[in-house]
Design a protein around this motif. Structure first.
Motif, mmCIF file in Angstrom:
data_model
loop_
_atom_site.group_PDB
_atom_site.id
_atom_site.type_symbol
_atom_site.label_atom_id
_atom_site.label_comp_id
_atom_site.label_asym_id
_atom_site.label_seq_id
_atom_site.Cartn_x
_atom_site.Cartn_y
_atom_site.Cartn_z
ATOM 1 N N GLU A 430 0.833 -1.207 0.000
ATOM 2 C CA GLU A 430 0.000 0.000 0.000
ATOM 3 C C GLU A 430 0.868 1.258 0.000
ATOM 4 O OE1 GLU A 430 -3.364 1.950 -0.457
ATOM 5 O OE2 GLU A 430 -3.465 -0.215 -0.051
ATOM 6 N N ALA A 431 1.867 1.270 0.885
ATOM 7 C CA ALA A 431 2.684 2.478 1.051
ATOM 8 C C ALA A 431 3.558 2.763 -0.163
ATOM 9 C CB ALA A 431 3.547 2.343 2.310
ATOM 10 N N ARG A 432 3.989 1.704 -0.847
ATOM 11 C CA ARG A 432 4.922 1.901 -1.962
ATOM 12 C C ARG A 432 4.246 1.820 -3.331
ATOM 13 N NH1 ARG A 432 10.794 -0.357 0.031
ATOM 14 N NH2 ARG A 432 10.422 -0.135 2.267
ATOM 15 N N GLY A 433 2.916 1.781 -3.319
ATOM 16 C CA GLY A 433 2.182 1.771 -4.582
ATOM 17 C C GLY A 433 2.500 0.569 -5.452
ATOM 18 N N MET A 434 2.543 -0.621 -4.846
ATOM 19 C CA MET A 434 2.958 -1.822 -5.571
ATOM 20 C C MET A 434 1.780 -2.684 -6.025
ATOM 21 S SD MET A 434 6.237 -2.851 -3.169
ATOM 22 C CE MET A 434 6.990 -4.012 -4.312
ATOM 23 N N LYS A 435 0.535 -2.197 -5.807
ATOM 24 C CA LYS A 435 -0.625 -2.997 -6.217
ATOM 25 C C LYS A 435 -0.615 -3.172 -7.729
ATOM 26 C CE LYS A 435 -3.952 -1.863 -2.562
ATOM 27 N NZ LYS A 435 -5.277 -1.249 -2.280
ATOM 28 N N GLN A 436 -1.013 -4.370 -8.148
ATOM 29 C CA GLN A 436 -1.061 -4.586 -9.594
ATOM 30 C C GLN A 436 -2.297 -3.905 -10.190
ATOM 31 O OE1 GLN A 436 -1.332 -8.576 -11.012
ATOM 32 N NE2 GLN A 436 -3.133 -9.118 -9.805
ATOM 33 N N VAL A 437 -2.151 -3.489 -11.438
ATOM 34 C CA VAL A 437 -3.244 -2.812 -12.147
ATOM 35 C C VAL A 437 -4.217 -3.869 -12.670
ATOM 36 C CG1 VAL A 437 -3.850 -1.315 -14.080
ATOM 37 C CG2 VAL A 437 -1.723 -0.921 -12.805
ATOM 38 N N THR A 438 -5.445 -3.793 -12.202
ATOM 39 C CA THR A 438 -6.465 -4.747 -12.679
ATOM 40 C C THR A 438 -7.546 -4.043 -13.511
ATOM 41 O OG1 THR A 438 -7.652 -4.476 -10.574
ATOM 42 C CG2 THR A 438 -6.135 -6.339 -10.742
ATOM 43 N N ASP A 439 -7.435 -2.731 -13.597
ATOM 44 C CA ASP A 439 -8.387 -1.938 -14.394
ATOM 45 C C ASP A 439 -8.165 -2.272 -15.874
ATOM 46 O OD1 ASP A 439 -9.879 -0.086 -15.724
ATOM 47 O OD2 ASP A 439 -8.886 1.673 -14.883
ATOM 48 N N THR A 440 -9.112 -2.989 -16.475
ATOM 49 C CA THR A 440 -8.949 -3.429 -17.865
ATOM 50 C C THR A 440 -8.866 -2.254 -18.838
ATOM 51 O OG1 THR A 440 -11.339 -3.699 -18.027
ATOM 52 C CG2 THR A 440 -10.051 -5.670 -17.537
ATOM 53 N N GLY A 441 -9.493 -1.138 -18.460
ATOM 54 C CA GLY A 441 -9.432 0.038 -19.324
ATOM 55 C C GLY A 441 -8.009 0.567 -19.423
ATOM 56 N N ALA A 442 -7.337 0.651 -18.296
ATOM 57 C CA ALA A 442 -5.954 1.149 -18.277
ATOM 58 C C ALA A 442 -5.033 0.179 -18.999
ATOM 59 C CB ALA A 442 -5.497 1.355 -16.833
ATOM 60 N N ILE A 443 -5.281 -1.102 -18.790
ATOM 61 C CA ILE A 443 -4.436 -2.111 -19.445
ATOM 62 C C ILE A 443 -4.662 -2.085 -20.952
ATOM 63 C CG2 ILE A 443 -3.973 -4.600 -19.650
ATOM 64 C CD1 ILE A 443 -4.770 -4.871 -16.689
ATOM 65 N N GLU A 444 -5.931 -1.954 -21.350
ATOM 66 C CA GLU A 444 -6.254 -1.917 -22.784
ATOM 67 C C GLU A 444 -5.596 -0.730 -23.469
ATOM 68 O OE1 GLU A 444 -10.165 -2.303 -25.714
ATOM 69 O OE2 GLU A 444 -10.429 -1.852 -23.583
ATOM 70 N N LYS A 445 -5.553 0.411 -22.765
ATOM 71 C CA LYS A 445 -4.911 1.605 -23.320
ATOM 72 C C LYS A 445 -3.418 1.346 -23.568
ATOM 73 C CE LYS A 445 -4.295 6.553 -22.299
ATOM 74 N NZ LYS A 445 -2.846 6.603 -22.175
ATOM 75 N N ALA A 446 -2.763 0.673 -22.600
ATOM 76 C CA ALA A 446 -1.342 0.370 -22.743
ATOM 77 C C ALA A 446 -1.098 -0.604 -23.893
ATOM 78 C CB ALA A 446 -0.795 -0.223 -21.434
ATOM 79 N N VAL A 447 -1.988 -1.598 -24.045
ATOM 80 C CA VAL A 447 -1.868 -2.572 -25.135
ATOM 81 C C VAL A 447 -2.000 -1.873 -26.485
ATOM 82 C CG1 VAL A 447 -2.952 -4.571 -26.235
ATOM 83 C CG2 VAL A 447 -2.650 -4.528 -23.748
ATOM 84 N N ASP A 448 -3.012 -0.997 -26.588
ATOM 85 C CA ASP A 448 -3.230 -0.280 -27.852
ATOM 86 C C ASP A 448 -2.016 0.556 -28.237
ATOM 87 O OD1 ASP A 448 -5.748 -1.324 -28.185
ATOM 88 O OD2 ASP A 448 -6.782 0.374 -27.231
ATOM 89 N N GLU A 449 -1.403 1.202 -27.234
ATOM 90 C CA GLU A 449 -0.253 2.062 -27.524
ATOM 91 C C GLU A 449 0.934 1.244 -28.023
ATOM 92 O OE1 GLU A 449 0.427 4.126 -23.867
ATOM 93 O OE2 GLU A 449 -1.199 5.576 -24.206
ATOM 94 N N ILE A 450 1.180 0.087 -27.415
ATOM 95 C CA ILE A 450 2.308 -0.757 -27.818
ATOM 96 C C ILE A 450 2.077 -1.299 -29.229
ATOM 97 C CG2 ILE A 450 3.587 -2.889 -27.320
ATOM 98 C CD1 ILE A 450 4.223 -0.653 -25.364
ATOM 99 N N ILE A 451 0.844 -1.740 -29.517
ATOM 100 C CA ILE A 451 0.535 -2.286 -30.844
ATOM 101 C C ILE A 451 0.686 -1.210 -31.917
ATOM 102 C CG2 ILE A 451 -1.348 -3.155 -32.310
ATOM 103 C CD1 ILE A 451 -2.308 -4.782 -29.886
ATOM 104 N N ALA A 452 0.181 -0.015 -31.605
ATOM 105 C CA ALA A 452 0.238 1.089 -32.572
ATOM 106 C C ALA A 452 1.673 1.504 -32.875
ATOM 107 C CB ALA A 452 -0.552 2.289 -32.043
ATOM 108 N N ALA A 453 2.553 1.387 -31.893
ATOM 109 C CA ALA A 453 3.942 1.834 -32.058
ATOM 110 C C ALA A 453 4.832 0.781 -32.721
ATOM 111 C CB ALA A 453 4.523 2.216 -30.698
ATOM 112 N N ASN A 454 4.308 -0.419 -32.950
ATOM 113 C CA ASN A 454 5.156 -1.494 -33.468
ATOM 114 C C ASN A 454 4.469 -2.271 -34.595
ATOM 115 O OD1 ASN A 454 7.592 -1.688 -31.402
ATOM 116 N ND2 ASN A 454 5.718 -1.367 -30.179
#
Length: 501
Positions: A430-454
């Motif tokens: 909690e203190a070090r912000g180490m929780k994994q991202v489970t928000d599918t919207g945020a993950i989908e945005k990251a996936v789209d950016e990687i695909i678009a750049a490659n």
């Protein structure tokens, strides 16, 4: 003891010599100091590390008129050990005088047991492996007997130029001498036997097994013969105080004897010492036989007698032993034989694991204890008793993975923090912000950016779908390893049009 050969010669254990193959035959006499507060025949303390000659009663010093009185707890400890070795418990045994003079034995004799020991024949099952196929080989090693006797004191030769000193703190401490049958055929078997025996007495609480303190040591009898032939003349390697040294002493002594025999010589029956600095054995004295000690029943001690109810009561309170615990871990928790063997090797490790595994996935708990915890302790040279990560802390990390609060990769980082700094895993995350991202919207945005750049990499994946893992790795990297790996993998496949298998 009548020598009986119970082993079929096994070529993989033969030692090649200049004139053909040879086979080692090994038996061991292990001296295990009994865990008790006072000595076998006196009320003197058994505490280790006290000033020289401070744990000495008038009985231990053999003052005139002093008579031995048996310590009941030492008798119970011997019976418990016998039960742990699945051995015959003898309801009637006799204490004898074993006569020899040495400064560390003030009486001029040792009170021991000869023809009528407290424990008779038993067995230990050792396990060698795993081999290249991951298989283990179980071998039964016979126990000839276990008897009680007094330990001797310690002679000290390096404190004065012309005189020797003697420390009688150890004199009179109860020893269990556990004698194996000559059933071992390699140094690996001998090391496995000593390891298993030490584990059993530690589980039972009858000996602490601290070989570095001298509370458990082995006399190793070694002979060689042509495979399946008559037993050869044995040499006894005295007071070996490390499992590693046992293996080294056997290897050296076997080759020494083979060399003598192949040169046409004969082996003298003798007692030898192992020099760990040189890695070799050297002659100490000619080996005594039983008649040399002039055994006779000790006139100051009546025969030791107890009934079946005494044994039954002790048996009812024995702890779960390593073999039974290993079988339960495999049966109930689905662990592999290898993992279960590692976990039961020391009682403290097994206790730690069971605390972590309580109410959790057994296989996951085993992986963390074996690979991460024991691996870290091995790197830092610490024992399980010194672990900076408690079972509660490790269990909390596993719970965070299970709740998908953190990924397995993040969990490794949390473990390292707990290992070096301590703290509550949940608070650290909690203190070090180490929780994994489970928000599918945020993950989908990251996936789209990687695909678009490659786009070039996208084309390669279309031709070879197995390359999709590259995109998963890039997304994990872009999110600092915090994205839920399963969600990333699913979204990458969906976006690239790769069908789920």
């Amino acid at each position: 003891m009548t020598l009986v050969d119970v082993r079929t010669p096994d070529p993989k254990r033969f030692i090649p010599g200049a004139t053909g193959d040879w086979e080692i035959v090994i038996g061991m006499e292990v001296h295990a100091q009994v865990l008790s507060k006072s000595k076998l025949f006196s009320g003197a303390s058994t505490e280790f590390g006290k000033p020289q000659n401070s744990n000495v009663s008038l009985v231990d010093a053999a003052m005139p008129g002093m008579l031995p009185v048996i310590n009941e707890e030492c008798v119970k400890q011997a019976v418990r050990t016998g039960l742990g070795l699945k051995a015959q418990i003898n309801n009637r045994s006799i204490f004898d005088r074993k006569n020899y003079f040495y400064p560390d034995l003030p009486q001029g004799y040792q009170i021991s047991q000869f023809k009528d020991p407290i424990v008779g024949e038993g067995k230990i099952v050792i396990s060698l492996g795993p081999d290249r196929q991951g298989q283990f080989e179980d071998i039964e090693i016979g126990i000839e007997r276990l008897h009680l006797e007094q330990d001797a004191g310690k002679s000290i030769h390096d404190q004065h130029a012309t005189m020797s000193y003697v420390d009688l703190n150890r004199s009179g401490v109860a020893l269990m001498e556990i004698v194996s049958k000559p059933d071992m055929r390699s140094s690996d078997e001998a090391k496995a036997y000593m390891t298993k025996l030490r584990s059993i007495v530690r589980y039972l609480g009858t000996c602490d097994g601290n070989m570095d303190e001298g509370s458990m040591r082995a006399d190793v009898n070694v002979s060689v013969r042509r495979p399946g032939g008559e037993f050869g003349t044995r040499c006894e390697i005295k007071n070996v105080n490390s499992i590693r040294f046992i293996g080294q002493a056997i290897e050296y002594e076997a080759r020494r004897q083979i060399g003598i025999l192949e040169d046409g010589g004969s082996i003298d029956q003798e007692t030898r010492l192992f020099d760990p600095n040189k890695g070799e054995t050297r002659s100490m004295r000619s080996k005594e036989d039983a008649h040399d000690y002039r055994y006779f029943p000790d006139p100051d001690l009546l025969p030791l007698e107890f009934d079946d109810a005494f044994v039954t009561e002790l048996a009812a309170h024995l702890p779960e032993l390593p073999d039974d615990k290993k079988e339960r871990f495999v049966r109930e928790l689905g662990l592999s034989i290898y993992d279960a063997s590692v976990l039961v090797s020391e009682k403290a490790i097994a206790d730690y694991f069971e605390t972590v595994a309580a109410g959790r996935d057994g296989k996951m708990a085993a992986n963390w204890v074996i690979n991460d915890l024991l691996g870290a302790l091995n790197r830092t040279g610490k024992d399980i008793e010194e672990t900076p990560v408690s079972p509660a802390q490790l269990g909390a990390i596993i719970d965070l993975i299970k709740a998908e609060t953190i990924s397995g990769k993040i969990a490794k980082d949390v473990f390292e923090i707990v290992l070096t700094e301590g703290g509550d895993p949940a608070e650290i995350v909690e203190a070090r912000g180490m929780k994994q991202v489970t928000d599918t919207g945020a993950i989908e945005k990251a996936v789209d950016e990687i695909i678009a750049a490659n786009p070039d990499q996208v084309a390669k994946v279309k031709a070879k779908p197995t390359l999709a893992g590259w995109f998963v790795g890039q997304v994990m990297k872009s999110t600092g390893g915090k994205a839920n790996p399963q969600a990333v993998q699913a979204l990458v496949k969906a976006k690239l049009g790769i069908e789920e298998e």
